[in-house]
Scaffold this motif. Structure first.
Motif, PDB file in Angstrom:
ATOM      1  N   UNK A  52       0.848  -1.192   0.000  1.00  0.00           N
ATOM      2  CA  UNK A  52       0.000   0.000   0.000  1.00  0.00           C
ATOM      3  C   UNK A  52       0.884   1.243   0.000  1.00  0.00           C
ATOM      4  N   UNK A  53       0.538   2.178  -0.876  1.00  0.00           N
ATOM      5  CA  UNK A  53       1.294   3.432  -0.934  1.00  0.00           C
ATOM      6  C   UNK A  53       0.759   4.382   0.124  1.00  0.00           C
ATOM      7  N   UNK A  54       1.652   4.930   0.922  1.00  0.00           N
ATOM      8  CA  UNK A  54       1.232   5.855   1.965  1.00  0.00           C
ATOM      9  C   UNK A  54       2.066   7.123   1.899  1.00  0.00           C
ATOM     10  N   UNK A  55       1.371   8.252   1.943  1.00  0.00           N
ATOM     11  CA  UNK A  55       2.109   9.504   2.073  1.00  0.00           C
ATOM     12  C   UNK A  55       2.546   9.643   3.522  1.00  0.00           C
TER      13      UNK A  55
ATOM     14  N   UNK B 264       1.989  11.139   6.200  1.00  0.00           N
ATOM     15  CA  UNK B 264       1.063  12.026   6.892  1.00  0.00           C
ATOM     16  C   UNK B 264       0.593  11.274   8.123  1.00  0.00           C
TER      17      UNK B 264
ATOM     18  N   UNK C 223       8.333   0.187   4.704  1.00  0.00           N
ATOM     19  CA  UNK C 223       9.538   0.825   4.184  1.00  0.00           C
ATOM     20  C   UNK C 223       9.232   2.304   4.116  1.00  0.00           C
TER      21      UNK C 223
ATOM     22  N   UNK D  34      10.510   6.437   3.282  1.00  0.00           N
ATOM     23  CA  UNK D  34      11.463   7.399   2.728  1.00  0.00           C
ATOM     24  C   UNK D  34      11.026   8.757   3.273  1.00  0.00           C
TER      25      UNK D  34
ATOM     26  N   UNK E  83       9.426  11.136   1.858  1.00  0.00           N
ATOM     27  CA  UNK E  83       8.116  11.588   1.427  1.00  0.00           C
ATOM     28  C   UNK E  83       7.004  10.568   1.571  1.00  0.00           C
ATOM     29  N   UNK E  84       7.366   9.312   1.408  1.00  0.00           N
ATOM     30  CA  UNK E  84       6.288   8.320   1.374  1.00  0.00           C
ATOM     31  C   UNK E  84       6.732   7.023   2.033  1.00  0.00           C
TER      32      UNK E  84
ATOM     33  N   UNK F 230       5.909   2.562   2.031  1.00  0.00           N
ATOM     34  CA  UNK F 230       5.219   1.442   1.396  1.00  0.00           C
ATOM     35  C   UNK F 230       4.960   0.412   2.495  1.00  0.00           C
TER      36      UNK F 230
ATOM     37  N   UNK G 129       3.782  -3.199   3.545  1.00  0.00           N
ATOM     38  CA  UNK G 129       3.600  -4.525   2.950  1.00  0.00           C
ATOM     39  C   UNK G 129       2.947  -5.421   3.971  1.00  0.00           C
TER      40      UNK G 129
ATOM     41  N   UNK H 232       2.578   2.160  -9.299  1.00  0.00           N
ATOM     42  CA  UNK H 232       2.944   1.774  -7.940  1.00  0.00           C
ATOM     43  C   UNK H 232       3.781   0.501  -7.969  1.00  0.00           C
TER      44      UNK H 232
ATOM     45  N   UNK I  21      10.821   0.313  -3.020  1.00  0.00           N
ATOM     46  CA  UNK I  21      11.126   1.724  -2.827  1.00  0.00           C
ATOM     47  C   UNK I  21      11.919   2.270  -4.009  1.00  0.00           C
TER      48      UNK I  21
ATOM     49  N   UNK J 203      11.161   5.590  -6.254  1.00  0.00           N
ATOM     50  CA  UNK J 203      12.125   6.699  -6.246  1.00  0.00           C
ATOM     51  C   UNK J 203      12.693   6.923  -7.646  1.00  0.00           C
TER      52      UNK J 203
ATOM     53  N   UNK K 186       6.926  15.119  -5.887  1.00  0.00           N
ATOM     54  CA  UNK K 186       6.391  14.507  -4.679  1.00  0.00           C
ATOM     55  C   UNK K 186       5.271  13.552  -5.070  1.00  0.00           C
TER      56      UNK K 186
ATOM     57  N   UNK L  93      -0.813  10.327  -2.590  1.00  0.00           N
ATOM     58  CA  UNK L  93      -1.841   9.290  -2.683  1.00  0.00           C
ATOM     59  C   UNK L  93      -2.901   9.693  -3.696  1.00  0.00           C
TER      60      UNK L  93
END
Lengths: 143, 433
Positions: A8-11, A13, A37, A39, A41-42, A44, A46, B381, B385, B389, B410, B413
């Motif tokens: 799942x992609x997460x910002x 926040x 994982x 970084x 900015x975002x 991931x 799993x 997606x 990582x 990137x 940037x 979502x």
């Protein structure tokens, strides 16, 4: 031999992890293993869950970007050198680990390691030849 | 199909003779009826009798948005007020709106121009025109509406917003032609996907999109996602509304300016000097027939160039290249001119990148920093990582190659960038200049 993992992609926040957990809780999905994982900015996230399709559906409906990948789960004996043995086999066969994470199995006390390889088939074959126990998907979902 | 073969294929010589006759008449009318224009012409030392050839147009002073504001609301109307049958106004995000009026003849011309536009875009009598341009003070909705009626199509005056309902109506009423802003077309495509509606199951065949600058890659994206031909149309309320210029479906390469109604010029936006055909600069329009609200050399702030080569569709009108930007949404980032449409072009050129983006400009210390927010769709997606990137770096590199300035990508979502229901908001400039 393969285990389905959702990502799942997460910002970055505050509260986003709680949102994911909330969606899964609402849809009655149980989490078996997870790793995050991150970084600048975002992140991931799993996850391995008891019902991949249901989890994926629920997350997508709530606006998350969800991916599905195949990983393998390997049982590692609870003794010094248990992990090193497996990593050596992988290394000696020139297989690259994309990422990995581990958790401990409730009843046996052995560790389970989740591996993400690009060369998945080759990794399975190599590990099996070396006598390493690879768990079936159903075994992991039902843990 | 060509709606008005007689005028749209007029040999250049005859067309220019017609333009000159109409221009002389316009200048005389405006000089005698509008004190503000008369004063400006007197100050510039030009009299109506000085207009002897089309080249003399360049002697007339420009009209700007500022002139319209000074004369708010009706100061530039050139007919007695009882002749005005319609009033439109711009959204007026800064200060007072700009107000334009139409006589019965003007509304009639406008319908003709929009019938030409629809026809050039491949619409026919018998089509079902789904008109999602906003109805109201904005010229888009009613302009397209009258043109579609003139064409003999059935118009669905749905206006903007409530996208799910729009899609239901497209399905149930069998809409064949879509009219809206390009950003809203993509929003519709997204919502269709969410609803599980296959665009190919609809009768939609063609879309006429305008009212905001968009790129060639965005066109490809719309055509692919909706399974239609996407036609670029152009207009501005101060000149008429939609119906000033339109692409032909044969070429989709530059927009034919309806030159029997408008004279286009390209000028250097800094010096005001008229540029030769083919050079890029600011578009300037003079209305030849408008009665209630004629404009002389109105500065559009849109950047384009004129293409004079003949077109395979048979129209003799010059084409304007699709708008590449506006002089006022040009960003200056560390001294480099940047148009949002350039960034859009890069993003749309990368497979799987969502056509929704936002540019945020900040000043950190003495340095401008540009951040481009891109939504992470399922197509781009990855659980790795380095893959994500890598994508960000690739976009940064391509933008740098095109613009010569750096930016930060940037990844955000999905659905976090506000969706357009009309004109998309692409830039947030937080610099306090």
């Amino acid at each position: 031999m393969k285990v389905e993992q959702i990502s799942i992609f997460l910002e970055n926040k505050s509260g986003r992890l709680a949102d994911v957990a909330g969606v899964l809780a609402q849809s009655g999905v149980n989490i078996r293993a997870l790793s995050l994982a991150d970084t600048t900015d975002f992140g991931i996230l799993r996850l391995i869950v008891n019902d991949t399709e249901k989890a994926k559906q629920a997350l997508k409906e709530n606006g998350f970007t969800v991916g599905k990948t195949e990983v393998i789960a390997v049982e590692v004996f609870d003794r010094p050198g248990g992990l090193a043995d497996i990593l050596n086999i992988i290394k000696n066969n020139g297989i690259n680990v994309e990422y990995m994470y581990a958790f401990v199995r409730k009843n046996s006390g052995n560790a389970i390691i989740i591996f993400r390889f690009d060369e998945l088939e080759k990794a399975i074959e190599t590990l099996q030849k070396a006598g390493v126990r690879i768990l079936k998907g159903e075994e992991v979902y039902a843990l | 199909m060509i709606w008005n073969k007689e005028f749209e294929t007029l040999p250049r010589g005859e067309l220019e003779a017609l333009q000159l006759e109409r221009l002389k008449n316009l200048v005389e009318r405006v000089y005698s009826a509008v004190p503000y224009y008369r004063q400006k012409m007197d100050e510039a030392g030009v009299r109506p009798s000085d207009i002897k050839t089309l080249k003399d147009l360049a002697r007339l002073p420009f009209t700007t948005k500022e002139d319209l504001r000074i004369n708010y609301p009706f100061g530039l109307f050139a007919v007695p007020f009882e002749k005005v049958i319609r009033i439109h106004a711009s959204s007026g995000t800064t200060g007072k709106p700009t107000v334009v009026g139409y006589t019965k003849n003007d509304i009639d011309s406008w319908a003709e121009l929009m019938a030409r536009t629809l026809s050039a875009g491949g619409a026919y009598k018998g089509d079902v025109v789904h008109n999602a341009y906003g109805y109201g003070l904005f010229t888009g909705g009613l302009g397209a509406h009258y043109g579609a009626e003139r064409l003999g199509a059935a118009v669905i005056p749905i206006s903007g917003g409530n996208t799910k309902r729009q899609i239901m109506i497209m399905q149930d009423f069998g809409s064949t032609v879509l009219m809206c802003t390009p950003s809203y077309a993509l929003n519709i495509a997204d919502v269709m996907k969410e609803m599980g509606v296959d665009p190919l199951s609809l009768k939609l065949r063609v879309g006429l999109f305008g009212a905001e600058p968009w790129s060639e890659n965005m066109r490809n994206e719309i055509e692919k996602r909706l399974g239609i031909k996407a036609i670029d149309i152009f207009g501005l309320s101060e000149v008429m509304g939609p119906g000033v210029a339109s692409e032909c479906i044969e070429e989709q390469k530059g927009l034919h300016v309806f030159e029997d109604y408008f004279i286009p010029e390209i000028i250097n936006p800094e010096t005001g000097e008229a540029l030769p055909n083919g050079e890029q600069g600011e578009l300037v329009f003079t209305t030849l027939t408008k009665e209630a609200f004629p404009v002389i050399r109105y500065r559009s702030k849109d950047i384009s160039r004129l293409i004079t080569e003949p077109c395979s569709c048979g129209r003799t009108f010059y084409r304007m290249q699709r708008i590449t930007g506006r002089t006022d949404d040009m960003l200056i980032i560390r001294g480099v001119n940047v148009f949002p449409s350039q960034i859009e072009h890069v993003l749309m050129g990368i497979k799987g990148v969502e056509p929704h983006y936002q540019i945020i400009v900040d000043r950190e210390g003495a340095l401008d920093v540009m951040e481009v927010q891109v939504e992470v769709s399922e197509d781009i997606f990855s659980d790795k990582v380095k893959a994500l990137e890598g994508l960000g770096k690739r976009i940064e590199r391509e933008i740098k190659d095109l613009l010569g300035t750096t930016c930060r990508i940037k990844l955000v979502e999905p659905k976090t960038i506000q969706r357009s229901e009309g004109k998309a908001k692409r830039v947030i400039d937080n610099r306090k200049l």
